[in-house]
Design a protein around this motif. Sequence first.
Motif, mmCIF file in Angstrom:
data_model
loop_
_atom_site.group_PDB
_atom_site.id
_atom_site.type_symbol
_atom_site.label_atom_id
_atom_site.label_comp_id
_atom_site.label_asym_id
_atom_site.label_seq_id
_atom_site.Cartn_x
_atom_site.Cartn_y
_atom_site.Cartn_z
ATOM 1 N N THR A 221 0.830 -1.213 0.000
ATOM 2 C CA THR A 221 0.000 0.000 0.000
ATOM 3 C C THR A 221 0.859 1.255 0.000
ATOM 4 O O THR A 221 0.582 2.224 -0.731
ATOM 5 N N ALA A 222 1.921 1.241 0.824
ATOM 6 C CA ALA A 222 2.819 2.399 0.862
ATOM 7 C C ALA A 222 3.490 2.619 -0.489
ATOM 8 O O ALA A 222 3.613 3.768 -0.962
ATOM 9 N N LEU A 223 3.954 1.529 -1.125
ATOM 10 C CA LEU A 223 4.590 1.642 -2.439
ATOM 11 C C LEU A 223 3.608 2.163 -3.473
ATOM 12 O O LEU A 223 3.966 2.992 -4.321
ATOM 13 N N ARG A 224 2.368 1.714 -3.406
ATOM 14 C CA ARG A 224 1.383 2.175 -4.372
ATOM 15 C C ARG A 224 1.121 3.666 -4.223
ATOM 16 O O ARG A 224 0.995 4.397 -5.221
ATOM 17 N N LEU A 225 1.042 4.139 -2.978
ATOM 18 C CA LEU A 225 0.810 5.570 -2.753
ATOM 19 C C LEU A 225 1.970 6.405 -3.285
ATOM 20 O O LEU A 225 1.763 7.467 -3.890
#
Length: 416
Positions: A221-225
Amino acid sequence: MRERLIAAFVGLAVVVVALYGIPRAYIVADQAFYSEQRKIERSVALLAALLPDAAVNGHLTEEYLGELIQAGERIEVRDADDVVLAAAGPLLTGHSDDISVTRELDDGSIVTLERSGLTVAASVADAVTPVVILGVGLVLFSALAGFALARLLSRPFQELADTAGQLGNGKFDLEEKHYSVPEAREISVALHSSSAALSELVQREREFAANASHQLRTPITALRLELEDLTLWKETPPAVTEQLTHSLKEIDRLSTAVSELLELARGQRLSDAREVDLGLIATKAAARWERQITADGRDIFTLGGPLPAVINPGPVHQILDVLIENSIAHGAGTIRVVLADAGTHLSLTVSDDGARPVRTNIFTRRVTQGAGEGIGLAVASELAEAIGGHLVLGAEERTTFNLMLPKRELVSAWPR
């Protein structure tokens, strides 16, 4: 087990009846024959006392003699010159059991009393019949007793088999049962202990899968953001933005794959089936790996037009990725992804020019010392089973994997 116990009881009864009943039947038959012979001898002795007076009084006629004999008997009276003075009763047929007794009278005449072998055989049969009935009755009784006892003895083991089946289906809260049979009681204790151990093991694995999923989702999720923020920067070139957008789709697919693997680890059957085009899925899979395959100097292409299916597309994507990656790592030559409607099922084949693997347990999880080999094909096979399909290794000389998917009725109309 029940059939074997019944067969053992009946077999034992047959042996006992054979060892006792057959000799007993022969003894009874001999006694009956001897009894018939003694009857004839006593009858002749009685006739020897009556006939001289009848001859003196002129009563020695066929009618008089006929009153002295029974059915199946014949009597003849001859003088000293062997001339028949009187006779009564039918001639005998020469049966092997015919009984004939002759006695000389005081006046020199001879009386002969015969009994038909058929009559003797009937008397012997009447004497032997109770022995035969008793033997048959013992065999039938042993069969009934064997059935009842076999049912009583096999019931605990049938219940244990059902318990083992429930354990195999993932039901671990089993009730420990107590049996009078020591072996059944030991098996029950062992199954109950195994169910407790398996329940604890499965619980730990599910907790681990849930924790692993949570730990993976957080960085994903952090990488996607971060990637999504990069696409919004004005400084990001359009070409990079396009590539980042493509990467975001792959990250979403990765997140979906993590969720599906978590459901599989929890023992849940993957659902969410919908109408998809397997041809489009295969084309996208080939496109994802095309750059790496081309860099290795190899080619990949798909054969087959649109192929409609009602299935969960996520596992199909993952299975294709595993098969294509396996061809890249262990295969050779061109990689082919072929789609076909096999009639009873939908077929999706991934093949290359490499030699067919010689191992028979290719879909079995293995622990290796390398970079994680030994689990990809196993996971692919489990995913195929989870969506109602089956993954097999083809019989061709070159490496060929065939993914067989179920055919389901389509809701909407597909172009033909």
